[in-house]
Enzyme design. Sequence first.
Site, PDB file in Angstrom:
ATOM      1  N   ASP A 193       0.858  -1.174   0.000  1.00  0.00           N
ATOM      2  CA  ASP A 193       0.000   0.000   0.000  1.00  0.00           C
ATOM      3  C   ASP A 193       0.897   1.227   0.000  1.00  0.00           C
ATOM      4  O   ASP A 193       1.969   1.227   0.606  1.00  0.00           O
ATOM      5  CB  ASP A 193      -0.925   0.019   1.218  1.00  0.00           C
ATOM      6  CG  ASP A 193      -1.989   1.108   1.094  1.00  0.00           C
ATOM      7  OD1 ASP A 193      -2.632   1.199   0.033  1.00  0.00           O
ATOM      8  OD2 ASP A 193      -2.171   1.877   2.051  1.00  0.00           O
ATOM      9  N   THR A 194       0.445   2.255  -0.687  1.00  0.00           N
ATOM     10  CA  THR A 194       1.175   3.514  -0.789  1.00  0.00           C
ATOM     11  C   THR A 194       0.201   4.656  -0.575  1.00  0.00           C
ATOM     12  O   THR A 194      -0.862   4.681  -1.196  1.00  0.00           O
ATOM     13  CB  THR A 194       1.843   3.647  -2.172  1.00  0.00           C
ATOM     14  OG1 THR A 194       2.755   2.558  -2.342  1.00  0.00           O
ATOM     15  CG2 THR A 194       2.588   4.964  -2.304  1.00  0.00           C
TER      16      THR A 194
END
Length: 191
Positions: A70-71
């Site tokens: 996830d970013t």
Amino acid sequence: MLYLASQSPRRRQLLDLLGYDFGTLDLDIPEHRAPGEPPQDYVSRVAREKAGAGLLQLGGVAGAVVLGADTEVVLDDTVFGKPVDAADAHRMLRQLSGKTHRVISSVWLVGAGRERQAVSVSHVRMAALDDATIAAYVASGEAFGKAGAYAIQGRGAALIEHLSGSHSGVMGLPMFETAALLRDFGLTPRA
């Protein structure tokens, strides 16, 4: 066998560049920050949930290792996810304009009885943007589906004044940290 718990074309491209064969898993993991949850904890939790859900989806496939990532773009304590529409994209870019923000990328590898995590934090300074520049960028369509409403690997690179950290991490998969995790798990790239 390695599986990527993501349909992101950028993550697929970056993992392929590392030289690994992998399958992809299509998951629908809710991405909602809990009240008071620190941004880095939130990003880590979502990445871990993706990897764990991917392993469950495989139903005990022997030797399966799932990569979840996830970013998120973070300014102060505000997490900028993906914009819901043009007005939201415009709002995000206006808030980021002329400021330095963090891009937090968390990667989890999960296998039977084993899991490891790596985190990449980059600092990105966005140029001061006028409304016409923001409107033109949003109209290009590139802002959608991207945390913080910009793509550093595309036209959005022209909006970035300075990057300190991982370019690939800002894209969605920090290659250095990911490669180290894969080696730690005993996975080897194609010859």
